[in-house]
Scaffold this motif. Structure first.
Motif: not given
Length: 192
Positions: A1-4, A49-50, A166-168, A181-185
């Motif tokens: 998953m791409r995330a940042f 985080l690619p 942390l966003i997916g 975008y999905e807020t993961r945490h």
């Protein structure tokens, strides 16, 4: 998953940014040279985080919480504007970020990249420069000097950064083929 990992400005700051950018965006809409960032996508990336493997996410969540808890909240403000790679041929237009304690965001970025790497996430190594992307060029780069002159007077109300998110990023799953975008945490800053 791409995330940042990012700091997300609060609604009043987003509104102030949109009030400033809106007239320029509207005046240029017919040209179609720029894709303006949707309000819900405005953020300040600390670490990209690619490729975050889902099985690594739990370790990242635990380590990230510990890191965030040891930091102090920070007052921020969006000020001025710039372009990447340069105003003569811009791919990205951005709003600058002013910190109450200069260098803190750079430290957060470095620390969170180390946390993510230690948790086994792939981390992009691009040099950190605090900014919020407001638009991307449609197609090839475009001259942006005139836009930067207008946007450079930006100065939003200050806000206190008290969370790291942390966003997916799910490519092509948003409106018009944009990312979803999905807020993961969410980690609280200074919660220890």
């Amino acid at each position: 998953m791409r995330a940042f990992l990012a700091v997300v400005p609060p609604p009043q700051v987003v509104d102030a940014l949109l009030d400033h950018v809106g007239p320029r965006r509207d005046a240029l809409a017919a040209e179609g040279l720029w894709r303006w960032t949707r309000p819900e996508h405005l953020h300040l990336t600390l670490a990209f985080l690619p490729d975050l493997a889902e099985w690594r996410e739990e370790e990242l969540l635990e380590a990230g919480a510990g890191y965030a808890a040891r930091q102090d909240p920070l007052e921020l403000r969006l000020v001025g504007a710039g372009a990447y790679p340069d105003p003569g041929g811009a791919r990205v237009l951005w709003a600058g970020v002013e910190e109450s304690v200069p260098g803190t965001l750079g430290s957060w970025s470095k620390g969170l990249r180390a946390v993510a790497s230690h948790a086994g996430a792939g981390v992009d190594g691009t040099r950190f420069s605090p900014h919020v992307t407001v638009a991307r060029a449609s197609g090839r780069p475009h001259p942006a000097g005139h836009l930067l002159q207008a946007l450079d007077t930006l100065r939003t109300p200050p806000w206190r950064a008290e969370e790291v998110v942390l966003i997916g990023s799910h490519l092509g799953q948003g409106p018009g083929g944009t990312p979803r975008y999905e807020t993961r945490h969410t980690w609280e800053i200074g919660s220890s």
